[in-house]
Every structure is written in C-alpha cells, then in structure tokens.
Design an enzyme around this catalytic site. Sequence first.
Site, PDB file in Angstrom:
ATOM      1  N   LYS A  38       0.807  -1.226   0.000  1.00  0.00           N
ATOM      2  CA  LYS A  38       0.000   0.000   0.000  1.00  0.00           C
ATOM      3  C   LYS A  38       0.837   1.271   0.000  1.00  0.00           C
ATOM      4  O   LYS A  38       0.387   2.318  -0.476  1.00  0.00           O
ATOM      5  CB  LYS A  38      -0.928   0.000   1.212  1.00  0.00           C
ATOM      6  N   SER A  84      -9.233   0.052   5.653  1.00  0.00           N
ATOM      7  CA  SER A  84      -9.356  -1.040   6.616  1.00  0.00           C
ATOM      8  C   SER A  84      -8.000  -1.366   7.226  1.00  0.00           C
ATOM      9  O   SER A  84      -7.884  -2.289   7.993  1.00  0.00           O
ATOM     10  CB  SER A  84      -9.937  -2.280   5.936  1.00  0.00           C
ATOM     11  N   GLU A 107      -9.914 -13.579  -4.279  1.00  0.00           N
ATOM     12  CA  GLU A 107     -10.643 -12.921  -3.199  1.00  0.00           C
ATOM     13  C   GLU A 107     -11.242 -13.968  -2.263  1.00  0.00           C
ATOM     14  O   GLU A 107     -11.320 -15.142  -2.600  1.00  0.00           O
ATOM     15  CB  GLU A 107     -11.711 -11.967  -3.762  1.00  0.00           C
ATOM     16  N   GLY A 114     -16.684 -13.161   0.027  1.00  0.00           N
ATOM     17  CA  GLY A 114     -16.968 -11.854  -0.584  1.00  0.00           C
ATOM     18  C   GLY A 114     -16.489 -11.814  -2.015  1.00  0.00           C
ATOM     19  O   GLY A 114     -15.539 -11.106  -2.348  1.00  0.00           O
ATOM     20  N   ASP A 170     -17.391 -10.427  -4.763  1.00  0.00           N
ATOM     21  CA  ASP A 170     -17.988  -9.377  -5.597  1.00  0.00           C
ATOM     22  C   ASP A 170     -17.197  -9.169  -6.881  1.00  0.00           C
ATOM     23  O   ASP A 170     -17.760  -8.861  -7.928  1.00  0.00           O
ATOM     24  CB  ASP A 170     -18.063  -8.066  -4.816  1.00  0.00           C
ATOM     25  N   SER A 177       0.961  -9.692  -0.426  1.00  0.00           N
ATOM     26  CA  SER A 177       0.663  -8.267  -0.330  1.00  0.00           C
ATOM     27  C   SER A 177       1.116  -7.591   0.950  1.00  0.00           C
ATOM     28  O   SER A 177       1.435  -6.398   0.918  1.00  0.00           O
ATOM     29  CB  SER A 177      -0.835  -8.060  -0.528  1.00  0.00           C
TER      30      SER A 177
END
Lengths: 330, 330
Positions: free
Chosen positions: B58, B83, B209, B213, B215, B309
């Site tokens: 990040k 988050s 994922e 979830g 999506d 990650s």
Amino acid sequence: MPRDFPAPPVFADLMEAKARLAPHVHRTPVMTSRSFDAETGARVFFKCETFQRGGAFKFRGAMNAILALPEAARARGVVAYSSGNHAQGLAYAAKIAGIPATIVMPRDAPALKIAATRGYGAEVVFYDRYSESREEIGRRIAEAQDASLIPPFDHPDVIAGQGTATIELLEETGPLDALFVPLGGGGLLAGAALAAQALSPGCRVFGVEPAAGNDGQMSLAKGEIVEIPVPRSIADGAIVTAVGRHNFPVLRDAVTAIETVTDAELVAMMRFHAERMKLYVEPTGCLPGAAIRKQAASLAGKRVGAILSGGNVDLARFAELVLAAGEEAA
Amino acid sequence: MPRDFPAPPVFADLMEAKARLAPHVHRTPVMTSRSFDAETGARVFFKCETFQRGGAFKFRGAMNAILALPEAARARGVVAYSSGNHAQGLAYAAKIAGIPATIVMPRDAPALKIAATRGYGAEVVFYDRYSESREEIGRRIAEAQDASLIPPFDHPDVIAGQGTATIELLEETGPLDALFVPLGGGGLLAGAALAAQALSPGCRVFGVEPAAGNDGQMSLAKGEIVEIPVPRSIADGAIVTAVGRHNFPVLRDAVTAIETVTDAELVAMMRFHAERMKLYVEPTGCLPGAAIRKQAASLAGKRVGAILSGGNVDLARFAELVLAAGEEAA
C-alpha cells in the site's frame, strides 16, 4: 612455540569453503529495520539465515564438511548427532550430495525438525538428551557403517562453512563496528570471528548465549573450556554443555566478549522480528537482537551486524511462546 | 468510439510512478520455495511486499498519489479511509513527504495497524464498519481541512503505484505464465494486470478474493460492478463491498479470471508461509498461495508469480488463527 591441537581453521579455509559452497547455498538477504534502529540508536544489519536451505545456517557447515571428504569416504555416507538444525542441514546436504545420512536426535527435538530431517531422506535414531551421550551413540553408528561422523560444530570444515555467512554479510555491508552471533557450540561464532578479523579488522565480535547456559562466557573468563550440565532454555540450538575443542581457541583469540539473554528477552525479540520485521525466527536466532537491545547504550551510532541463525521452530510452539508472553505483559 | 469514464490508468502511468517512487520504496525480495514447487508442480515466485515500507504494498500507491499532487495541494495534507494497510501506507508516505494526514479507520481494525498508523504521526478517526460510510466521513473531513482525499484503491495514481510491485517482479523473473494477486478493491490487481500486459504478454492474470466476498468474480461475470454487503473474512484487506470505478475497466480488459479461497485455506497457507518459508504473512497476503494450491493441476510446469501483499497482522491474532487450525487438524 606451542601450537593449539587440534589446529583451528583459518580465514583461508573459509574462502575455500565459500568457493566450494557457491553452487549450493542461498545468498541470504540482509535486512534492516527502521524501528529497531530507532529503538537502539544503532544501524543494524540482520543476516537472515532463516532463508538458508534447510531453514538455518547449519546447511553451510554440513555441506562444506561433506564436500571436503575424500570421494570414497563420502560415498559411504555421513552420521551426525544434533539438537535439530545441524540434523536438517546435514540430511539436506547429504541428499544433494546423493549419499546416505543417519542422524542421532534427542527424543524431545521439535517435531518440525524431526519431520524435516526424515523428509530429506535421512534415517533418524533417537536418544535421551538428559541421560544418554549423543557423541557416543553417533560414534558407534559411524563405526558400524564405516561412515564419517560430522559433528555439529567441533570440526574445522564445519566452522569454515558457517563462516561464509559472515563473509557474505560483510561483502554487503562493508566494515562493521560490532557483530552479534548466537553461541551454542561455537561453530557459527568461530566462523564469524575469523571472517570479521580478516574482512573488518577492529570489528568487535560478540557471542550471545542463553543466561541459563553461559558455559561459553565462563570458558572465555577461565581461559579453558568449561563444561556445564545440559541447560534448559527455549533457545534449543544453543543448549550445549561445552564449546568445541576446535572452536575454543578461535573464540579465545578473536571474540570480544560473550553476552547472555533470558528466555523472556528472546520471546520479546521473536515478537519484534515477526510483528515489525515480518520475519519468522526461532528462539536461538533471536539471541543477537535481544543482546543488541541490552547493549544499546554502547552501540549508539554504530554499524552493527546480527546473524539470524534460523527459523526452524514449530508453529504451535511459536504461537504458544508469543501468546504466553502477551498474557504476561497484559 | 465510447471511452471509459473515468479514464483508467495505462502502463505509461506505471513507469512514471516507478521513476517517482524509486528513491522511496524498497525493492522487495522475490522468494521461492522448493517444497511449494514440489507440492504444486509449478515454479512459483513470491514477491514479498511484506518487507515493503509500512509492511505492505500500500505504501507504493499512497506515496505515488502524494507525489503526484500539485505542490500547494500536497502541503495542505491528505485524508484516507482504510481497513488498515492503506492507512499505514498513507500515514507513512505523508510522514516522509512532511505533510499532515488524517485516517478514517474501522473501530475493529487490528490494533497493530491502528498503533502503527498513529506511530507515523497521522490523526486517526474511527467509524463503524457495519453501519457508517467511511467514504462519506472521509469526504467530509477532506472538505473541512481543504485536504486531498486519497482513496485506498479507486484512484489512477494509486493503481499506478501498486503496479510497480509487479514491474519489479517481472524485471526479476522475466516472462511468467500466470500471476496471482489478492483482490480487494482492485488497486493491486489492476496495477498488476497493466504491468503483466505490457511486460509479459500472454501471462494469465488471476485475482484472488475471499469466498465469503466474491464481488469481483460476480462483477467480471456480469460485466459491471456488483456491490455486496460487507463480507466477513479473516482477509481484512480484501473485505470491500465493490471494486473501484477506475479499477473495473482494467480488470474487465486485462484479468483472466477471479478465484476464491476459504478462510481455512488462508490459514493453511499462513502456516506454510511461516513454517516452511519463514515468512510472516497476513491473511490477505495468503490469498495467492492458497489459490495456486487449488489450481495446481492447471499450473504444472508453469512459471507462476504471486504477490504476498503484506504482513500486518497482530501477533496475538496470528497465533490464535494458527493454533485454532492446528487443533482442528489434530
């Protein structure tokens, strides 16, 4: 002039080991931590032997000892006694060399280490750490099989192999002011001291052992090898009863001092390595960081090396240790 | 010809980000595991963003977004909702840039992430993940302070920054047959897909994922962004309700498929990363490895990349997860 017997290894042996090992060992990364530097005031370089083949520096010495054997002897196989990482290192090295290996391990060795040793195709023979002599059992098996006994630390080729970790570190960092190295039998430390002496003259070299088993500290103070009962510490790679005969003269001549740390200090360092550095380090590998924290006052502004010796700790054991420490702190 | 609005980033944006970030980001190591390769039959390269500044990829996107701001706007500071890892990444990047940062975080974010965010000097404002809109709170604060809102993934400069991790990976490995990337809002995945498209044409790119979830999977199937209720998974970096508007067109055009894994599969992978690879990886970072295990049959003999990650998981939480899994297995 009197000469130490047996002859300790010299730096040239390390350079020979380095050439011999080049196709086989990982050149492990050197990592730094801004938060550790901020806490200690030093600039600390961690040589991550956790990422070495077999999960610890031990592969270096084991592989070097195997490769240094005359071909005929090598083909007959190797035998070792070990509290864990040397077992894995030698088993792995024997597998790569394509020769048989028998490993004498304590019955209470970490399950992960036993499984990994067997996974490399070695035969495992157990003994009781607190009542039997692993040296004797190892010697008996070696004789019966006409195989070569490769001890975990008391061997010039093993010392020379372990020293290659410090050569790599110093190649990457340049000269250091101080170097902290775990001390069990003295294989890693003797190798580190020889490397530092040659490549970073003036670097102060510290061995670090568990407070519960400070035989190395006593040996340097007395000027001769002091033997103690098997110490009890979570640093299972450093709970030996005495440093090796090949190792002692090097430690006496080239090591600045021996520091000790408690099991609680080791667990605190395990937490730091995991949470802040994202490194999974076994208790023995936490000895240098824990000692640097204690000695921080004298290390301000200094360039300091630390050998993270290995990462072979059961995850269940790791989790229990850090959770127990968390509860105590809460 | 119709054009996506807003315009998605292109590979040239990634190369610009790479030059901009060069003095600031760590070039993280790429690691391999003989035992993982033996298990899966593939040759897998793990890009270890666990060792990135701030403990996750990040930092790349956050730093790139800050550096891309006009100087006057930059000086007024930045605001983010996150988050966790984006919060730390942006707080850290703001500290380095010498500008103020305000971070909107869920009240149940991991304690380690909250402490680290504050440790970088950012102001933390809390919200309730299950009842309040972090986007709205973030926008309100940005307006009040005349500061720039830097969203965690739905931003071209953020996507471009995250893509630099995959550029580095491909520079080191050369062309790959497949690449597995965690999918939350699609910042890391969109960046990875753009990098792979340009540097390793023909590389199949998979987002991964949590099964709870999916999506992203539904969005690709439907050809438009599908929004879901906040999913519950241990992969706290991937529990978003929808992929971003800047991210979706890239995912649609450049991603091969989305795979899902369960929390149990994530914990099993955490164990493997720790015990076998000596890597401390947060659940979200375990998504690629877990998916590769499931897809192993189709990956035999292939060269495969995986983006680990981040490593920002409380040690107590880490220990509880692996101990609980161990008990189930026993």
